[in-house]
Design a protein around this motif. Structure first.
Motif, PDB file in Angstrom:
ATOM      1  N   UNK A 177       0.967  -1.144   0.021  1.00 38.26           N
ATOM      2  CA  UNK A 177      -0.061  -0.020  -0.090  1.00 38.26           C
ATOM      3  C   UNK A 177       0.785   1.329   0.053  1.00 38.26           C
ATOM      4  N   UNK A 178       2.066   1.194   0.617  1.00 36.22           N
ATOM      5  CA  UNK A 178       2.674   2.385   0.944  1.00 36.22           C
ATOM      6  C   UNK A 178       3.917   2.492  -0.025  1.00 36.22           C
ATOM      7  N   UNK A 179       4.269   1.422  -0.635  1.00 36.97           N
ATOM      8  CA  UNK A 179       5.241   1.256  -1.723  1.00 36.97           C
ATOM      9  C   UNK A 179       6.441   1.319  -0.818  1.00 36.97           C
ATOM     10  N   UNK A 180       6.728   0.861  -0.062  1.00 40.28           N
ATOM     11  CA  UNK A 180       8.085   0.648   0.966  1.00 40.28           C
ATOM     12  C   UNK A 180       9.310   0.648   0.296  1.00 40.28           C
ATOM     13  N   UNK A 181      10.143   1.478   0.112  1.00 41.12           N
ATOM     14  CA  UNK A 181      11.355   1.037  -0.275  1.00 41.12           C
ATOM     15  C   UNK A 181      12.447   0.485   0.941  1.00 41.12           C
ATOM     16  N   UNK A 182      12.811  -0.799   0.411  1.00 38.14           N
ATOM     17  CA  UNK A 182      13.741  -1.358   1.008  1.00 38.14           C
ATOM     18  C   UNK A 182      15.267  -1.159   0.492  1.00 38.14           C
ATOM     19  N   UNK A 183      15.851   0.005   0.969  1.00 33.59           N
ATOM     20  CA  UNK A 183      17.014   0.404   0.354  1.00 33.59           C
ATOM     21  C   UNK A 183      18.145  -0.507   0.171  1.00 33.59           C
ATOM     22  N   UNK A 184      18.521  -1.215   1.233  1.00 31.75           N
ATOM     23  CA  UNK A 184      19.481  -2.163   1.013  1.00 31.75           C
ATOM     24  C   UNK A 184      19.329  -3.303   0.148  1.00 31.75           C
ATOM     25  N   UNK A 185      18.015  -3.767  -0.119  1.00 29.37           N
ATOM     26  CA  UNK A 185      17.539  -4.918  -0.835  1.00 29.37           C
ATOM     27  C   UNK A 185      17.653  -4.192  -2.282  1.00 29.37           C
ATOM     28  N   UNK A 186      17.051  -2.837  -2.444  1.00 22.62           N
ATOM     29  CA  UNK A 186      17.193  -2.526  -3.733  1.00 22.62           C
ATOM     30  C   UNK A 186      18.684  -2.037  -4.237  1.00 22.62           C
ATOM     31  N   UNK A 187      19.696  -1.895  -3.490  1.00 21.39           N
ATOM     32  CA  UNK A 187      20.970  -1.824  -3.801  1.00 21.39           C
ATOM     33  C   UNK A 187      21.572  -3.334  -4.421  1.00 21.39           C
ATOM     34  N   UNK A 188      21.146  -4.664  -3.676  1.00 22.55           N
ATOM     35  CA  UNK A 188      21.487  -5.608  -4.282  1.00 22.55           C
ATOM     36  C   UNK A 188      20.595  -5.918  -5.713  1.00 22.55           C
ATOM     37  N   UNK A 189      19.389  -5.433  -5.713  1.00 23.34           N
ATOM     38  CA  UNK A 189      18.659  -5.798  -6.905  1.00 23.34           C
ATOM     39  C   UNK A 189      19.407  -5.055  -7.909  1.00 23.34           C
ATOM     40  N   UNK A 190      19.804  -3.648  -7.653  1.00 19.72           N
ATOM     41  CA  UNK A 190      20.404  -2.903  -8.899  1.00 19.72           C
ATOM     42  C   UNK A 190      21.734  -3.748  -9.563  1.00 19.72           C
ATOM     43  N   UNK A 191      22.501  -4.476  -8.892  1.00 22.67           N
ATOM     44  CA  UNK A 191      23.715  -5.111  -9.340  1.00 22.67           C
ATOM     45  C   UNK A 191      22.880  -6.546 -10.043  1.00 22.67           C
ATOM     46  N   UNK A 192      22.137  -7.011  -9.361  1.00 19.30           N
ATOM     47  CA  UNK A 192      21.286  -8.325 -10.089  1.00 19.30           C
ATOM     48  C   UNK A 192      20.801  -7.874 -11.482  1.00 19.30           C
ATOM     49  N   UNK A 193      20.137  -6.846 -11.550  1.00 21.43           N
ATOM     50  CA  UNK A 193      19.341  -6.198 -12.678  1.00 21.43           C
ATOM     51  C   UNK A 193      20.432  -5.855 -13.765  1.00 21.43           C
ATOM     52  N   UNK A 194      21.514  -5.284 -13.513  1.00 20.50           N
ATOM     53  CA  UNK A 194      22.600  -4.938 -14.456  1.00 20.50           C
ATOM     54  C   UNK A 194      23.213  -6.183 -14.987  1.00 20.50           C
ATOM     55  N   UNK A 195      23.508  -7.204 -14.147  1.00 23.79           N
ATOM     56  CA  UNK A 195      23.890  -8.394 -14.471  1.00 23.79           C
ATOM     57  C   UNK A 195      23.024  -9.231 -15.419  1.00 23.79           C
ATOM     58  N   UNK A 196      21.621  -9.235 -15.359  1.00 25.22           N
ATOM     59  CA  UNK A 196      21.027  -9.904 -16.164  1.00 25.22           C
ATOM     60  C   UNK A 196      20.547  -9.094 -17.585  1.00 25.22           C
ATOM     61  N   UNK A 197      20.573  -7.718 -17.434  1.00 27.97           N
ATOM     62  CA  UNK A 197      20.462  -7.373 -18.579  1.00 27.97           C
ATOM     63  C   UNK A 197      21.712  -7.366 -19.557  1.00 27.97           C
ATOM     64  N   UNK A 198      22.930  -7.379 -18.993  1.00 24.71           N
ATOM     65  CA  UNK A 198      24.305  -7.792 -19.850  1.00 24.71           C
ATOM     66  C   UNK A 198      24.017  -8.999 -20.315  1.00 24.71           C
ATOM     67  N   UNK A 199      23.494 -10.223 -19.532  1.00 22.63           N
ATOM     68  CA  UNK A 199      23.528 -11.281 -20.031  1.00 22.63           C
ATOM     69  C   UNK A 199      22.536 -11.511 -21.248  1.00 22.63           C
ATOM     70  N   UNK A 200      21.352 -10.788 -21.138  1.00 27.49           N
ATOM     71  CA  UNK A 200      20.474 -10.924 -22.118  1.00 27.49           C
ATOM     72  C   UNK A 200      21.176 -10.149 -23.454  1.00 27.49           C
ATOM     73  N   UNK A 201      21.509  -9.249 -23.168  1.00 22.82           N
ATOM     74  CA  UNK A 201      22.543  -8.451 -24.582  1.00 22.82           C
ATOM     75  C   UNK A 201      23.589  -9.468 -25.180  1.00 22.82           C
ATOM     76  N   UNK A 202      24.129 -10.172 -24.519  1.00 20.31           N
ATOM     77  CA  UNK A 202      25.322 -11.308 -24.826  1.00 20.31           C
ATOM     78  C   UNK A 202      24.737 -12.272 -25.677  1.00 20.31           C
TER      79      UNK A 202
END
Length: 220
Positions: A177-202
């Protein structure tokens, strides 16, 4: 708001894990969410054969109950995952479901969702919840929290686990409901997201569906 609870215990109505999932769904319902319970062990879900067809087309070669459940997962705002501890991890039924979701992790399709994990065991239920929490962050979802019951401690452990699960269900709805931002989790997710974007590009020449997906959202 839709919350989907998935119980992966094969013990049916006798399952202590089921009781925790039901309690969490009750808490979510008390906080205004529409809820649905899925008994995973009643479904026919075949093993992933690593053919990568879903990477190319977005569809699985198997014709079973996975697709219907997968659509519910993608449509839900929140997920509640429950499993007993089977040799330090989830049941085979839940692992089979997870393995069939490789396309979802490559495309980060659980981004924006919230989830929580529940487990029971003679001891060390947190081995299961830690695994599930880490997994959901990898899929792009935020983790509200986890709860469980160590059955070696007697009936009161299950009662306390149910209380915590009910509170967790309420908290899950509040996070959505509040769209809570879990900052530490988001930092981990940003790295994972970058990894998979590069993997798909390859692999863009073979993984056409996934490449088109990332293009459609401008690689955000």
């Amino acid at each position: 708001m839709k919350i989907l609870g998935i119980c992966s215990s094969p013990r049916g109505s006798r399952s202590t894990t089921l009781r925790l999932v039901q309690a969490a769904l009750e808490g979510a319902g008390e906080n205004g969410a529409e809820t649905e319970l899925v008994d995973l062990c009643q479904l026919d879900i075949k093993y992933c054969n690593a053919c990568q067809t879903c990477f190319k087309t977005g569809k699985c070669v198997h014709k079973d109950d996975f697709q219907g459940l997968y659509e519910k997962i993608l449509m839900a705002d929140g997920l509640i995952l429950g499993s007993p501890n089977y040799f330090h991890t989830v049941t085979a039924q839940l692992k089979t479901l997870i393995d069939r979701m490789a396309d979802a992790v490559h495309c980060q399709l659980l981004t924006g969702k919230y989830c929580c994990s529940l487990a029971t065991g003679g001891s060390n239920y947190d081995q299961v919840t830690s695994y599930l929490d880490s997994l959901m962050v990898n899929f792009g979802a935020f983790v509200t929290g986890s709860a469980g019951a160590e059955m070696s401690k007697g009936p009161r452990a299950l009662e306390e686990g149910e209380r915590k699960a009910r509170d967790l269900g309420r908290a899950l709805v509040e996070d959505i409901r509040t769209k809570r931002d879990y900052i530490e989790q988001r930092k981990v997710q940003e790295g994972i997201r970058s990894h998979f974007k590069e993997l798909v590009r390859m692999n863009k020449d073979n993984w056409e569906h996934e490449y088109e997906h990332w293009n459609s959202i401008n690689w955000r």
